[in-house]
Scaffold this motif. Structure first.
Motif, PDB file in Angstrom:
ATOM      1  N   ILE A 135      -3.040   6.430   0.113  1.00  0.00           N
ATOM      2  CA  ILE A 135      -1.936   6.018  -0.445  1.00  0.00           C
ATOM      3  C   ILE A 135      -1.321   6.993  -1.263  1.00  0.00           C
ATOM      4  O   ILE A 135      -2.283   7.415  -2.192  1.00  0.00           O
ATOM      5  CB  ILE A 135      -1.923   4.659  -1.361  1.00  0.00           C
ATOM      6  CG1 ILE A 135      -2.630   3.519  -0.456  1.00  0.00           C
ATOM      7  CG2 ILE A 135      -0.768   4.302  -2.137  1.00  0.00           C
ATOM      8  CD1 ILE A 135      -1.597   2.875   0.691  1.00  0.00           C
ATOM      9  N   PRO A 136      -0.468   7.737  -1.038  1.00  0.00           N
ATOM     10  CA  PRO A 136       0.147   8.752  -2.017  1.00  0.00           C
ATOM     11  C   PRO A 136       0.521   8.283  -3.424  1.00  0.00           C
ATOM     12  O   PRO A 136       1.072   7.182  -3.451  1.00  0.00           O
ATOM     13  CB  PRO A 136       1.493   9.356  -1.367  1.00  0.00           C
ATOM     14  CG  PRO A 136       1.407   8.974   0.407  1.00  0.00           C
ATOM     15  CD  PRO A 136       0.592   7.516   0.068  1.00  0.00           C
ATOM     16  N   VAL A 137       0.074   9.160  -4.365  1.00  0.00           N
ATOM     17  CA  VAL A 137       0.190   8.563  -5.728  1.00  0.00           C
ATOM     18  C   VAL A 137       1.556   8.590  -6.058  1.00  0.00           C
ATOM     19  O   VAL A 137       1.925   7.085  -6.554  1.00  0.00           O
ATOM     20  CB  VAL A 137      -0.526   9.616  -6.885  1.00  0.00           C
ATOM     21  CG1 VAL A 137      -0.193   9.551  -8.127  1.00  0.00           C
ATOM     22  CG2 VAL A 137      -1.793   9.834  -6.611  1.00  0.00           C
ATOM     23  N   HIS A 138       2.491   9.260  -5.453  1.00  0.00           N
ATOM     24  CA  HIS A 138       4.033   8.654  -5.781  1.00  0.00           C
ATOM     25  C   HIS A 138       4.433   7.542  -4.935  1.00  0.00           C
ATOM     26  O   HIS A 138       5.402   6.927  -5.431  1.00  0.00           O
ATOM     27  CB  HIS A 138       4.882   9.857  -5.247  1.00  0.00           C
ATOM     28  CG  HIS A 138       4.908  10.222  -3.972  1.00  0.00           C
ATOM     29  ND1 HIS A 138       3.932  10.992  -3.101  1.00  0.00           N
ATOM     30  CD2 HIS A 138       5.579   9.928  -3.083  1.00  0.00           C
ATOM     31  CE1 HIS A 138       4.180  11.103  -1.906  1.00  0.00           C
ATOM     32  NE2 HIS A 138       5.275  10.347  -1.865  1.00  0.00           N
ATOM     33  N   SER A 139       3.666   7.071  -4.171  1.00  0.00           N
ATOM     34  CA  SER A 139       3.923   5.819  -3.497  1.00  0.00           C
ATOM     35  C   SER A 139       3.033   4.405  -3.948  1.00  0.00           C
ATOM     36  O   SER A 139       3.177   3.305  -3.074  1.00  0.00           O
ATOM     37  CB  SER A 139       3.778   5.791  -1.927  1.00  0.00           C
ATOM     38  OG  SER A 139       4.704   6.866  -1.623  1.00  0.00           O
ATOM     39  N   LEU A 140       2.527   4.492  -4.961  1.00  0.00           N
ATOM     40  CA  LEU A 140       1.635   3.754  -5.531  1.00  0.00           C
ATOM     41  C   LEU A 140       2.214   2.120  -5.609  1.00  0.00           C
ATOM     42  O   LEU A 140       1.737   1.300  -5.219  1.00  0.00           O
ATOM     43  CB  LEU A 140       0.848   3.889  -6.651  1.00  0.00           C
ATOM     44  CG  LEU A 140      -0.395   2.968  -7.045  1.00  0.00           C
ATOM     45  CD1 LEU A 140      -1.483   2.925  -6.249  1.00  0.00           C
ATOM     46  CD2 LEU A 140      -0.777   3.466  -8.499  1.00  0.00           C
ATOM     47  N   ILE A 141       3.386   2.145  -6.155  1.00  0.00           N
ATOM     48  CA  ILE A 141       4.062   1.123  -6.451  1.00  0.00           C
ATOM     49  C   ILE A 141       4.310   0.228  -4.986  1.00  0.00           C
ATOM     50  O   ILE A 141       4.733  -0.949  -4.847  1.00  0.00           O
ATOM     51  CB  ILE A 141       5.598   1.337  -6.958  1.00  0.00           C
ATOM     52  CG1 ILE A 141       6.137  -0.101  -7.509  1.00  0.00           C
ATOM     53  CG2 ILE A 141       6.486   1.963  -5.842  1.00  0.00           C
ATOM     54  CD1 ILE A 141       7.332   0.090  -8.356  1.00  0.00           C
ATOM     55  N   ASN A 142       4.521   1.140  -3.731  1.00  0.00           N
ATOM     56  CA  ASN A 142       4.526   0.334  -2.338  1.00  0.00           C
ATOM     57  C   ASN A 142       3.165   0.333  -1.607  1.00  0.00           C
ATOM     58  O   ASN A 142       3.227  -0.029  -0.532  1.00  0.00           O
ATOM     59  CB  ASN A 142       5.236   1.188  -1.386  1.00  0.00           C
ATOM     60  CG  ASN A 142       6.548   1.698  -2.125  1.00  0.00           C
ATOM     61  OD1 ASN A 142       7.101   0.766  -2.596  1.00  0.00           O
ATOM     62  ND2 ASN A 142       7.136   2.718  -2.006  1.00  0.00           N
ATOM     63  N   ILE A 143       2.384   0.113  -2.525  1.00  0.00           N
ATOM     64  CA  ILE A 143       0.916   0.200  -1.691  1.00  0.00           C
ATOM     65  C   ILE A 143       0.722  -1.198  -0.854  1.00  0.00           C
ATOM     66  O   ILE A 143       0.009  -1.192   0.090  1.00  0.00           O
ATOM     67  CB  ILE A 143      -0.303   0.166  -2.947  1.00  0.00           C
ATOM     68  CG1 ILE A 143      -1.601   0.158  -2.286  1.00  0.00           C
ATOM     69  CG2 ILE A 143      -0.289  -0.893  -4.069  1.00  0.00           C
ATOM     70  CD1 ILE A 143      -2.907   0.345  -3.228  1.00  0.00           C
ATOM     71  N   SER A 144       1.253  -2.398  -1.479  1.00  0.00           N
ATOM     72  CA  SER A 144       1.007  -3.357  -0.713  1.00  0.00           C
ATOM     73  C   SER A 144       1.707  -3.439   0.912  1.00  0.00           C
ATOM     74  O   SER A 144       1.448  -3.923   1.830  1.00  0.00           O
ATOM     75  CB  SER A 144       1.756  -4.613  -1.420  1.00  0.00           C
ATOM     76  OG  SER A 144       1.009  -5.198  -2.456  1.00  0.00           O
TER      77      SER A 144
END
Length: 173
Positions: free
Chosen positions: A100-109
């Motif tokens: 999971i890219p750090v900048h995409s953490l909000i989209n982890i689910s």
């Protein structure tokens, strides 16, 4: 930074009703790493129990560029869910993980669900078996250290006879 990443990942996964998250937050990280913590064994047992009933394991680096839970997840035959902070893993090409890219953490689910939904049951079972085998055959301390020493010895030997060989490729063996 690592503790904040872990906290946010847990928050996002726990709040998403599409994900069956099984986080059992029983203490602070500072308490866990305190050598005099008498609950450490209990906390490790709880982690192993939760891991046993999960398909993925959240693996956020600790203070260094390392995550012990990554290796525990592989040993349990699980899919490491790695918050990508530019880590390089030994034998990375032989491991099934979800970065999971750090900048995409909000989209982890969404990323976890997409991985799960686009993987067949057979592929998922095979991934978990292959992760367990990668740990047992390549990464367990009794396997990794002899392989590493052999690779170093071969590198030194190859250099002495003029062969262009890079130890850095060890991670991709």
């Amino acid at each position: 930074m690592s503790h904040k990443l872990r906290e946010k990942a847990i928050e996002y996964l726990s709040l998403d009703r599409r994900i069956d998250a099984r986080f059992d937050i029983t203490n602070t990280l500072q308490d866990y790493y305190n050598p005099s913590n008498h609950n450490r064994d209990l906390l490790e047992r709880k982690f192993v129990e939760n891991l046993g009933s999960s398909d993925y394991a959240l693996c956020v680096r600790a203070n260094g560029n390392y995550s012990g839970r990554f290796y525990m997840a592989l040993n349990a035959g699980r899919i490491p869910l790695v918050i990508d902070t530019d880590r390089v893993f030994p034998f990375e090409s032989k491991i099934h993980m979800l970065r999971i890219p750090v900048h995409s953490l909000i989209n982890i689910s969404d990323l976890v669900l997409n991985h799960f939904e686009t993987t067949t049951d057979r592929e998922f079972i095979d991934m978990k078996k292959e992760n367990r085998a990668a740990y047992n055959n390549l990464l367990a301390p009794d396997r990794y250290i002899p392989n590493f020493i052999e690779k170093i010895a071969n590198s030194v030997s190859a250099r002495s006879i003029g062969v262009d060989y890079h130890v850095g490729n060890f991670c991709d063996v």
